[in-house]
Design an enzyme around this catalytic site. Sequence first.
Site, PDB file in Angstrom:
ATOM      1  CG  HIS A 303      -1.961   1.037   1.243  1.00 39.93           C
ATOM      2  ND1 HIS A 303      -1.689   2.383   1.348  1.00 39.93           N
ATOM      3  CD2 HIS A 303      -3.314   0.942   1.154  1.00 39.93           C
ATOM      4  CE1 HIS A 303      -2.823   3.067   1.330  1.00 39.93           C
ATOM      5  NE2 HIS A 303      -3.821   2.218   1.209  1.00 39.93           N
ATOM      6  CG  HIS A 346       0.902   6.022   9.804  1.00 41.61           C
ATOM      7  ND1 HIS A 346       0.531   7.141   9.088  1.00 41.61           N
ATOM      8  CD2 HIS A 346       2.254   6.022   9.803  1.00 41.61           C
ATOM      9  CE1 HIS A 346       1.605   7.777   8.660  1.00 41.61           C
ATOM     10  NE2 HIS A 346       2.660   7.126   9.091  1.00 41.61           N
ATOM     11  CD  GLU A 352      -2.653  11.250   9.080  1.00 36.87           C
ATOM     12  OE1 GLU A 352      -3.649  10.544   9.376  1.00 36.87           O
ATOM     13  OE2 GLU A 352      -1.595  10.774   8.649  1.00 36.87           O
ATOM     14  CE1 TYR A 361      -9.857   6.633   3.973  1.00 37.01           C
ATOM     15  CE2 TYR A 361     -10.008   6.197   6.333  1.00 37.01           C
ATOM     16  CZ  TYR A 361      -9.247   6.438   5.202  1.00 37.01           C
ATOM     17  OH  TYR A 361      -7.874   6.478   5.298  1.00 37.01           O
ATOM     18  CG  HIS A 382      -3.841   7.196  12.722  1.00 42.36           C
ATOM     19  ND1 HIS A 382      -2.801   7.950  13.228  1.00 42.36           N
ATOM     20  CD2 HIS A 382      -3.696   7.220  11.373  1.00 42.36           C
ATOM     21  CE1 HIS A 382      -2.071   8.414  12.231  1.00 42.36           C
ATOM     22  NE2 HIS A 382      -2.584   7.976  11.090  1.00 42.36           N
TER      23      HIS A 382
END
EC number: 1.13.11.5
Length: 448
Positions: A303, A346, A352, A361, A382
């Site tokens: 990814h 992450h 963010e 989403y 997160h």
Amino acid sequence: MNINAAPQILGRSSQDITPGYMSGFGNSFETEALPGALPVGRNSPQRCAYGLYAEQLSGSPFTAPRGANERSWLYRIRPSVKHSGRFAKTDMGLWRSAPCFEHDLPIAQLRWDPPPMPQEKLTFLQGVRTMTTAGDVNTQAGMATHLYLITQSMVDQHFYNADGEMMFVPQQGSLRLVTEFGIITIEPAEIAVIPRGIKFRVELVDGPARGYLCENYGGAFTLPERGPIGANCLANSRDFLTPVAAYEDKDTPTELYVKWGGSLYVTKLPHSPIDVVAWHGNYAPYKYDLRTYSPVGAIGFDHPDPSIFTVLTSPSETPGTANIDFVIFPERWMVADNTFRPPWYHMNIMSEFMGLIYGVYDAKPQGFVPGGASLHNMMLPHGPDREAFDHASNGELKPVKLTGTMAFMFETRYPQRVTEYAASSGLLQDDYADCWNGLEKRFDPNRP
């Protein structure tokens, strides 16, 4: 209000292409609403055509490098000195500027429900609700994120922001931005950027409107470098649209509001400031349709970093470190083989703020809904919730197209401070962190 009855006079570009708009990003445009209003071969003739005044609007210092030098010449009915009477400080409502320390919430991952549409009459200025602030408005660094709720058009009211440029991201309802450079209409899945110092008013098109607003205190938004991607894909310059000249010759009382140094001021004028008959230059408002974004991703495995989805970036003084990145997560194909396809878990040096325009989403199928928002501040972990993890870990890895979705992110190098409104409006989800409770220990040293 019948917006179609407003006495604007529309212009055209010198090439007469794309009625209402001119195509390109950062171009040196020229447009006039009356033939011959633009001087030829000079900027400030002794006498301008039609009795107009020549005025320069600078978005950068005079000595900025040519590639970063932004300015436009305006040919208007009255110079802007006639737009600035005696200013009085006025109430900001729920609009806040950085630095802003209003609450004592502990650090945490945060998520909000969408605000309901209010019943009372709210213009744009009355309907701004600041969610986060970052940096310092007085040092021209950082940003603020806002929600807007609008139930009535601005009538005989105008505004400009001296503190920063403003990006409108509609989520519900269309907006008509009547600027001194021309008229921009945007709907959900489109954005508009109005640089600092440009006067405008906000009108409704098809009923009440709700959306997101990014106030950029720092360097102007620009297109990111593509690097080895090459000359195409991501956001293409041709898809950005700047309005042709339009003006009002309207001698009726109006109010002009100015945001300056984190405060709001107002003065009264006997005429409309939307009086630019012609203009040329590269400092101007623009719109962009997010559905024209051409995403690039992994076609083998793994990814990619979310920076691959950057639409616009506001650079800082540190190369590669953004004051703000505006990132979207649009419709796209997921084809990576032997790969956990949603965004991975992450921790990040950047902070963010995310919003959802429509759809679902992929990393948060529950709880993150259109019109809502989330905040993952610097170095707070997160990632996907339990449902998304299980589905991505066990699902068949056939090509899948994510359709009907448009999420976005305002990412900044500065910590984003939550406002009192964001902390106590009743929209904050107390159980957001519970979405990771179902993630169980899966480690087994006897089974590779």
